[in-house]
Design a protein around this motif. Structure first.
Motif, PDB file in Angstrom:
ATOM      1  N   CYS A 122       0.843  -1.205   0.000  1.00 51.22           N
ATOM      2  CA  CYS A 122       0.000   0.000   0.000  1.00 51.22           C
ATOM      3  C   CYS A 122       0.880   1.259   0.000  1.00 51.22           C
ATOM      4  O   CYS A 122       1.634   1.497   0.941  1.00 51.22           O
ATOM      5  N   PRO A 123       0.775   2.073  -1.043  1.00 51.27           N
ATOM      6  CA  PRO A 123       1.612   3.278  -1.104  1.00 51.27           C
ATOM      7  C   PRO A 123       1.308   4.274   0.009  1.00 51.27           C
ATOM      8  O   PRO A 123       2.195   5.004   0.445  1.00 51.27           O
ATOM      9  N   TYR A 124       0.057   4.284   0.471  1.00 51.64           N
ATOM     10  CA  TYR A 124      -0.290   5.209   1.565  1.00 51.64           C
ATOM     11  C   TYR A 124       0.404   4.776   2.854  1.00 51.64           C
ATOM     12  O   TYR A 124       0.934   5.587   3.602  1.00 51.64           O
ATOM     13  N   ARG A 155       4.183   5.569   2.588  1.00 53.61           N
ATOM     14  CA  ARG A 155       4.620   6.947   2.820  1.00 53.61           C
ATOM     15  C   ARG A 155       4.503   7.308   4.303  1.00 53.61           C
ATOM     16  O   ARG A 155       5.313   8.066   4.822  1.00 53.61           O
ATOM     17  N   LEU A 207      -5.542  -7.338   3.369  1.00 49.39           N
ATOM     18  CA  LEU A 207      -6.720  -6.494   3.145  1.00 49.39           C
ATOM     19  C   LEU A 207      -7.998  -7.321   3.029  1.00 49.39           C
ATOM     20  O   LEU A 207      -9.087  -6.819   3.262  1.00 49.39           O
ATOM     21  N   LYS A 242      -9.065  -8.273   7.461  1.00 51.22           N
ATOM     22  CA  LYS A 242      -8.572  -7.232   8.374  1.00 51.22           C
ATOM     23  C   LYS A 242      -8.824  -7.599   9.829  1.00 51.22           C
ATOM     24  O   LYS A 242      -9.889  -8.138  10.147  1.00 51.22           O
ATOM     25  N   LYS A 258     -13.523   2.520   8.924  1.00 50.20           N
ATOM     26  CA  LYS A 258     -13.494   2.676   7.463  1.00 50.20           C
ATOM     27  C   LYS A 258     -12.609   1.623   6.782  1.00 50.20           C
ATOM     28  O   LYS A 258     -12.696   1.404   5.580  1.00 50.20           O
ATOM     29  N   GLY A 259     -11.750   0.972   7.569  1.00 49.51           N
ATOM     30  CA  GLY A 259     -11.063  -0.219   7.056  1.00 49.51           C
ATOM     31  C   GLY A 259      -9.961   0.015   6.047  1.00 49.51           C
ATOM     32  O   GLY A 259      -9.700  -0.849   5.212  1.00 49.51           O
ATOM     33  N   THR A 260      -9.303   1.175   6.096  1.00 50.33           N
ATOM     34  CA  THR A 260      -8.140   1.354   5.226  1.00 50.33           C
ATOM     35  C   THR A 260      -6.870   1.430   6.071  1.00 50.33           C
ATOM     36  O   THR A 260      -6.922   1.805   7.246  1.00 50.33           O
ATOM     37  N   VAL A 261      -5.760   1.043   5.446  1.00 45.13           N
ATOM     38  CA  VAL A 261      -4.456   1.229   6.074  1.00 45.13           C
ATOM     39  C   VAL A 261      -3.785   2.411   5.393  1.00 45.13           C
ATOM     40  O   VAL A 261      -4.074   2.682   4.217  1.00 45.13           O
ATOM     41  N   PRO A 262      -2.914   3.123   6.070  1.00 46.62           N
ATOM     42  CA  PRO A 262      -2.395   2.875   7.408  1.00 46.62           C
ATOM     43  C   PRO A 262      -3.321   3.401   8.505  1.00 46.62           C
ATOM     44  O   PRO A 262      -4.099   4.322   8.292  1.00 46.62           O
ATOM     45  N   ASP A 305      -6.012   7.758  11.091  1.00 51.13           N
ATOM     46  CA  ASP A 305      -6.233   6.763  10.038  1.00 51.13           C
ATOM     47  C   ASP A 305      -6.226   7.340   8.620  1.00 51.13           C
ATOM     48  O   ASP A 305      -6.849   6.789   7.722  1.00 51.13           O
ATOM     49  N   GLU A 306      -5.493   8.424   8.443  1.00 57.07           N
ATOM     50  CA  GLU A 306      -5.239   8.967   7.102  1.00 57.07           C
ATOM     51  C   GLU A 306      -3.731   9.153   6.983  1.00 57.07           C
ATOM     52  O   GLU A 306      -3.111   9.763   7.882  1.00 57.07           O
ATOM     53  N   SER A 307      -3.163   8.673   5.873  1.00 53.38           N
ATOM     54  CA  SER A 307      -1.699   8.713   5.764  1.00 53.38           C
ATOM     55  C   SER A 307      -1.133  10.136   5.872  1.00 53.38           C
ATOM     56  O   SER A 307      -0.114  10.359   6.524  1.00 53.38           O
ATOM     57  N   ARG A 358     -13.791  -4.204 -10.034  1.00 55.48           N
ATOM     58  CA  ARG A 358     -14.535  -3.728  -8.868  1.00 55.48           C
ATOM     59  C   ARG A 358     -15.536  -2.626  -9.223  1.00 55.48           C
ATOM     60  O   ARG A 358     -16.291  -2.187  -8.380  1.00 55.48           O
TER      61      ARG A 358
END
Ligand code: GSH
Length: 142
Positions: free
Chosen positions: A14-16, A19, A38, A41, A51-55, A65-67, A116
């Motif tokens: 995951c690029p987020y 970084r 992913l 989780k 919201k289920g996103t990384v990081p 929870d936002e890069s 998707r």
């Protein structure tokens, strides 16, 4: 739960997440890295960040929870750049980041993960990504 270090839920492709990890390394902040899948989780991650996103960075008193928020937190925490980043330089980097996060990522997802989306115009989205890259290579803001 006793927390010795901040916990970072991350995913290696995951690029987020990458970084965010780079900023944490530069700021010399030690974390417990929890690599996730992913498609499976961890409940704890979803509990603190539905919201289920990384990081996802878990600190003693907050969850980030936002890069970009993790990066900004790390920069502030260790006073990275020590005010040396010119204002105009900062605006330019922020503009570039938003081109990739918003415009480029929008088309990239619809090209790379086309199954998707109902919108199946894969060629169109590939071309839009291509146009953005060509424009950046010519040093133009797309
Ligand atoms: N705006 C978020 C985006 C994070 C994001 O979209 N991460 C992807 C992985 S690259 C994710 O976790 N997707 C969830 C999934 O595919 O289920 C950030 O900058 O942290």
């Amino acid at each position: 739960m006793l927390m010795e270090y901040p916990i970072l839920y991350s995913f290696k492709r995951c690029p987020y997440a990458m970084r965010a990890r780079m900023a944490l390394v530069l700021a010399e902040i030690t974390c417990e890295i929890r690599e996730v899948r992913l498609n499976n989780k961890p409940n704890h991650m979803l509990k603190v960040s539905p919201k289920g996103t990384v990081p996802v960075l878990i600190l003693k008193d907050m969850v980030i929870d936002e890069s970009m928020d993790i990066i900004n937190w790390a920069i502030k925490k260790n006073n990275l750049f020590k005010g040396n980043l010119e204002h105009s330089e900062k605006n330019f980097s922020e503009e570039l980041i938003s081109i990739f996060d918003d415009k480029f990522k929008y088309h990239l997802d619809r090209y790379k993960y086309s199954t998707r989306y109902e919108d199946d115009n894969l060629e169109f989205h590939r071309n839009e990504c291509h146009k953005i890259l060509i424009s950046l290579e010519k040093n133009n803001i797309p």
